[in-house]
Design an enzyme around this catalytic site. Structure first.
Site, PDB file in Angstrom:
ATOM      1  N   SER A  31      50.110  61.539  37.172  1.00  0.00           N
ATOM      2  CA  SER A  31      49.619  63.345  36.061  1.00  0.00           C
ATOM      3  C   SER A  31      49.462  64.442  36.814  1.00  0.00           C
ATOM      4  CB  SER A  31      47.980  63.017  36.953  1.00  0.00           C
ATOM      5  OG  SER A  31      47.370  64.973  36.576  1.00  0.00           O
ATOM      6  N   ARG A  63      38.582  58.542  36.052  1.00  0.00           N
ATOM      7  CA  ARG A  63      38.945  58.027  36.992  1.00  0.00           C
ATOM      8  C   ARG A  63      37.804  59.336  38.043  1.00  0.00           C
ATOM      9  NH1 ARG A  63      44.697  60.698  37.343  1.00  0.00           N
ATOM     10  NH2 ARG A  63      44.339  60.606  40.104  1.00  0.00           N
ATOM     11  N   LYS A 106      51.984  66.684  32.931  1.00  0.00           N
ATOM     12  CA  LYS A 106      51.790  68.011  32.480  1.00  0.00           C
ATOM     13  C   LYS A 106      52.689  69.660  32.835  1.00  0.00           C
ATOM     14  CE  LYS A 106      47.699  67.208  35.263  1.00  0.00           C
ATOM     15  NZ  LYS A 106      46.239  66.923  35.347  1.00  0.00           N
ATOM     16  N   ASP A 166      45.999  62.041  30.460  1.00  0.00           N
ATOM     17  CA  ASP A 166      46.233  62.512  31.484  1.00  0.00           C
ATOM     18  C   ASP A 166      44.418  63.287  31.296  1.00  0.00           C
ATOM     19  OD1 ASP A 166      46.371  63.506  34.226  1.00  0.00           O
ATOM     20  OD2 ASP A 166      46.499  65.107  33.295  1.00  0.00           O
ATOM     21  N   HIS A 190      54.872  74.026  40.550  1.00  0.00           N
ATOM     22  CA  HIS A 190      52.858  73.442  40.773  1.00  0.00           C
ATOM     23  C   HIS A 190      52.720  73.284  42.336  1.00  0.00           C
ATOM     24  CE1 HIS A 190      49.853  71.498  39.414  1.00  0.00           C
ATOM     25  NE2 HIS A 190      49.489  70.793  40.575  1.00  0.00           N
TER      26      HIS A 190
HETATM   27  N1  URA Z   1      45.453  66.742  39.952  1.00  0.00           N
HETATM   28  C1  URA Z   1      45.907  66.731  39.079  1.00  0.00           C
HETATM   29  O1  URA Z   1      46.430  67.713  38.015  1.00  0.00           O
HETATM   30  N2  URA Z   1      45.799  65.380  38.647  1.00  0.00           N
HETATM   31  C2  URA Z   1      45.698  64.166  39.934  1.00  0.00           C
HETATM   32  O2  URA Z   1      45.190  62.859  39.513  1.00  0.00           O
HETATM   33  C3  URA Z   1      44.838  64.648  40.805  1.00  0.00           C
HETATM   34  C4  URA Z   1      44.840  66.708  41.086  1.00  0.00           C
END
Ligand code: URA
Ligand code: CA
Length: 433
Positions: free
Chosen positions: A183, A168, A187, A161, A82
């Protein structure tokens, strides 16, 4: 349990228990906890932070808020990569076939991007016929057969999320390291990763512009990974200038092909070899970084990485002949050189602004509904530290309309030239494991 009590507990610096965090996330996902309470909680977390246990519990609560992908039908350790995002980041397109070529299984779930250019799927869709609408069964079979497949992201992955990130975004609570870390990690874990390699960017074009923040985010994600049984390694890499030379969807596909062939930009190649070596070691395909790097370099040299890319494209309906004939990719009507106005050395290439320039040309999406132009973008001919003569092309702008003045101005605004020699910035600036 009452949500207001949990908010005041966090507001006053208390630590939430695992069951309290689960209550919050479940309630927020099913709608029984309203946005206004969750935004107060996000703000309390923003100011008070979270303990390592809280971050791990939040991550797993979000993982279990929706579907989780079971990759156990694929043999081997599934390592996912990632990147925290940047400008012109083509690493996934290179890394997926590169590591698959040496035996690291790549079961990639990817999305469409909101940003300067599209996401990995948008980029791949610039290859005629290529598609990611395959069912789960076909996906798993393809990974077992070819070592590599890409599927579109399930809508039901980490719904907590998705909802929380949206909240947010409009409540001034995006920039909280524990919230960002949980977050991202939720994922990756929900998509079935056994181990995770993170590329945390730092510098102008990155989410975390300061090195100290990038380090903290990296350490936080590595800690979450170890607490929930997913071995995680983070590489910190420079985003003070765009990575590689191309910014734009089809342009980046072409850049990825060049890199798999061994003729790509030096920085992109180096980052892919570094991240790929970590992936290979975590997957158990090599025992040391050096051994892994040797295998990856061989896969580039002997053509097996490029061959893997062709097999992967063809298996998902794509026209693999683009690999040898990249002129078959979408091509912009106009290619306009951007000549240097002065001689000297390139001192800065503001990555974020270059991304904005690409977006003005139509390479990115401003909203989920916008259509992107796969052909347009920018190719840099100079990077920080390079000497340049007045009149020499700093970059080429690829456009489909003649109203590219604003993008051109942005490019000029982004590239600084000075008389004195400039040291190019280091690409790999740290590592956390
Ligand atoms: N990327 C994400 O997937 N989540 C966040 O909170 C910030 C950037
Ligand atoms: Ca690039």
């Amino acid at each position: 349990m009452r949500t207001v009590d949990l908010i005041t507990k966090k507001r006053d610096g208390g630590e939430l228990t695992e069951s309290e965090i689960r209550f919050l996330i479940q309630g927020y996902t099913d709608g029984s906890i309203p946005d206004y309470q969750m935004s107060a909680m996000a703000m309390a977390i923003f100011f008070r932070g979270m303990t390592p246990e809280e971050r791990a519990n939040l991550t797993m609560a979000m993982v279990h808020s929706g579907e989780t992908i079971d990759l156990s039908a694929i043999s081997g350790t599934k390592v996912d990569k990632h990147s925290t995002g940047g400008v012109g980041d083509t690493t996934t397109l290179v890394l997926a076939p590169l590591v698959a070529a040496i035996g690291v299984p790549v079961a990639k779930m990817s999305g469409r991007g909101l940003g300067h250019t599209g996401g990995t799927i948008d980029k791949l869709e610039s290859i005629p016929g290529f598609h990611v609408e395959i069912d789960n069964d076909a996906f798993l079979k393809l990974v077992n057969r070819n070592g590599l497949a890409v599927i579109g992201q399930s809508d039901n992955l980490t719904p907590a999320d998705k909802k929380l990130y949206g909240l947010r975004d409009v409540t001034g609570t995006v920039n909280s390291i524990p919230l960002i870390a949980s977050s991202i990690m939720s994922k990756k874990i929900a998509s079935g990763a056994d181990a995770i390699v993170l590329d945390v960017k730092t510098g102008d074009g990155a989410f975390m512009k300061e090195m100290s923040e990038a380090e903290e985010l990296a350490a936080c994600m590595v800690d979450i990974g170890s607490r929930v049984g997913r071995k995680t390694i983070a590489v910190l890499s420079d985003m003070s200038q765009p990575l590689g030379n191309a910014i734009g969807n089809a342009l980046e596909v072409k850049e990825a092909i060049d890199t798999l062939r061994g003729t790509g930009p030096r920085d992109l190649t180096e980052l892919c070899l570094t991240l790929g070596s970590h992936m290979a070691v975590l997957a158990g395909v090599a025992t040391t970084q050096e051994e892994a790097r040797g295998l990856l370099e061989t896969a580039i040299r002997n053509g097996s990485a490029l061959e893997k890319f062709k097999v992967f494209l063809a298996a998902q309906g794509g026209d693999a002949s683009v690999v040898d004939e990249p002129e078959r990719l979408p091509t912009a009507k106009h290619a306009i050189p951007v000549p240097a106005k002065a001689s000297g050395f390139v001192a800065s290439i503001a990555a974020e602004n270059m991304g904005v320039a690409a977006m003005l040309l139509g390479a990115g999406r401003a909203t989920k509904e916008s259509r992107i132009d796969l052909a347009v973008g920018i190719v840099l001919h100079k990077k920080i530290g390079d000497p340049v003569e007045a009149g020499e092309a700093l970059a080429t702008l690829y456009a489909n309309s003649l109203s590219y003045e604003e993008a051109m101005a942005k490019i000029y605004e982004s590239i600084g030239i000075q008389a004195e020699a400039v040291h190019p910035p280091a690409l790999i600036v740290g590592e956390v494991k």
